[in-house]
Design a protein around this motif. Structure first.
Motif, short mmCIF file in Angstrom:
data_model
loop_
_atom_site.label_atom_id
_atom_site.label_comp_id
_atom_site.label_asym_id
_atom_site.label_seq_id
_atom_site.Cartn_x
_atom_site.Cartn_y
_atom_site.Cartn_z
N GLY A 9 0.81 -1.20 0.00
CA GLY A 9 0.00 0.00 0.00
C GLY A 9 0.85 1.25 0.00
N LEU A 10 0.32 2.28 0.62
CA LEU A 10 0.96 3.60 0.61
C LEU A 10 1.42 3.98 2.01
N ALA A 11 2.63 4.49 2.10
CA ALA A 11 3.16 4.97 3.37
C ALA A 11 3.99 6.22 3.13
N GLN A 12 4.15 7.00 4.17
CA GLN A 12 5.05 8.15 4.10
C GLN A 12 6.46 7.73 4.46
N ALA A 13 7.41 8.48 4.02
CA ALA A 13 8.79 8.20 4.38
C ALA A 13 8.94 8.17 5.89
N GLY A 14 9.65 7.17 6.37
CA GLY A 14 9.80 6.97 7.81
C GLY A 14 8.76 6.07 8.41
N GLY A 15 7.75 5.76 7.64
CA GLY A 15 6.67 4.90 8.13
C GLY A 15 6.98 3.43 7.96
N SER A 16 5.95 2.62 8.20
CA SER A 16 6.10 1.17 8.14
C SER A 16 4.96 0.54 7.35
N LEU A 17 5.27 -0.58 6.74
CA LEU A 17 4.28 -1.40 6.05
C LEU A 17 4.70 -2.86 6.20
N LYS A 18 3.71 -3.74 5.98
CA LYS A 18 4.00 -5.16 5.98
C LYS A 18 3.43 -5.78 4.72
N VAL A 19 4.20 -6.67 4.13
CA VAL A 19 3.72 -7.50 3.04
C VAL A 19 3.83 -8.95 3.50
N SER A 20 2.88 -9.76 3.08
CA SER A 20 2.83 -11.15 3.50
C SER A 20 2.72 -12.06 2.30
N CYS A 21 3.20 -13.28 2.48
CA CYS A 21 3.16 -14.28 1.42
C CYS A 21 2.65 -15.57 2.02
N ALA A 22 1.47 -16.00 1.58
CA ALA A 22 0.90 -17.25 2.05
C ALA A 22 1.21 -18.34 1.05
N ALA A 23 1.88 -19.37 1.53
CA ALA A 23 2.30 -20.47 0.66
C ALA A 23 1.35 -21.65 0.80
N SER A 24 1.19 -22.39 -0.29
CA SER A 24 0.31 -23.56 -0.25
C SER A 24 0.98 -24.74 0.43
N ASP A 25 2.31 -24.70 0.52
CA ASP A 25 3.07 -25.72 1.25
C ASP A 25 3.74 -25.10 2.46
N THR A 26 4.12 -25.91 3.40
CA THR A 26 4.80 -25.36 4.57
C THR A 26 6.16 -24.81 4.16
N ILE A 27 6.56 -23.77 4.85
CA ILE A 27 7.81 -23.10 4.52
C ILE A 27 9.00 -24.05 4.64
N LEU A 28 8.92 -25.01 5.55
CA LEU A 28 10.03 -25.96 5.72
C LEU A 28 10.23 -26.84 4.50
N SER A 29 9.25 -26.89 3.60
CA SER A 29 9.39 -27.71 2.40
C SER A 29 10.24 -27.03 1.33
N PHE A 30 10.58 -25.77 1.56
CA PHE A 30 11.39 -25.02 0.60
C PHE A 30 12.83 -24.90 1.08
N ARG A 31 13.74 -24.79 0.16
CA ARG A 31 15.13 -24.53 0.53
C ARG A 31 15.26 -23.12 1.09
N THR A 32 14.63 -22.18 0.40
CA THR A 32 14.59 -20.79 0.86
C THR A 32 13.26 -20.16 0.49
N MET A 33 12.90 -19.13 1.23
CA MET A 33 11.83 -18.22 0.83
C MET A 33 12.33 -16.81 1.02
N GLY A 34 11.73 -15.92 0.28
CA GLY A 34 12.19 -14.55 0.42
C GLY A 34 11.39 -13.58 -0.42
N TRP A 35 11.95 -12.40 -0.53
CA TRP A 35 11.30 -11.31 -1.26
C TRP A 35 12.27 -10.67 -2.25
N TYR A 36 11.70 -10.32 -3.37
CA TYR A 36 12.38 -9.53 -4.38
C TYR A 36 11.50 -8.30 -4.62
#
Length: 117
Positions: A9-36
């Motif tokens: 969404g939208l934030a001002q400089a100095g503010g905070s936001l969160k983005v989330s990623c819901a996976a269909s498999d458990t995270i432990l089933s992946f070698r890595t997860m992350g964000w680009y």
């Protein structure tokens, strides 16, 4: 594998936001997860990664400002603090898994983060 990104969404400089990623498999089933992310007019760049062992790695310009957390073994959260206009980008969730002696990447659909000055 399905990755569903949300948040941003939208934030001002100095503010905070969160983005989330819901996976269909458990995270432990992946070698890595992350964000680009892909900033306007730029190619996609790596932001952060967490391994199945829980180790994290960060791009230089977000380290100390962004954090990763996991909910319910299937949702990877990226909490972005002290946001800068240069953080404006589409953020993509990534999961990587070893399959048949090669690494396979899965991508979420991207979520927009806009930081105003």
């Amino acid at each position: 594998v399905q990755l569903q990104a949300s948040g941003g969404g939208l934030a001002q400089a100095g503010g905070s936001l969160k983005v989330s990623c819901a996976a269909s498999d458990t995270i432990l089933s992946f070698r890595t997860m992350g964000w680009y992310r892909q900033r306007p007019g730029k190619s996609r760049e790596w932001v952060a990664t967490i391994t199945a062992d829980g180790f994290t790695n960060w791009a230089n310009d977000v380290e100390g400002r962004f954090t990763l957390s996991i909910d319910n073994a299937r949702t990877l959260n990226l909490r972005m603090n002290d946001l800068r206009p240069s953080d404006t980008a589409i953020y993509y969730c990534n999961a990587r898994r070893a399959q048949n002696d090669r690494m396979v990447d899965y991508w979420g659909q991207g979520t927009l983060v806009t930081v105003s000055s």
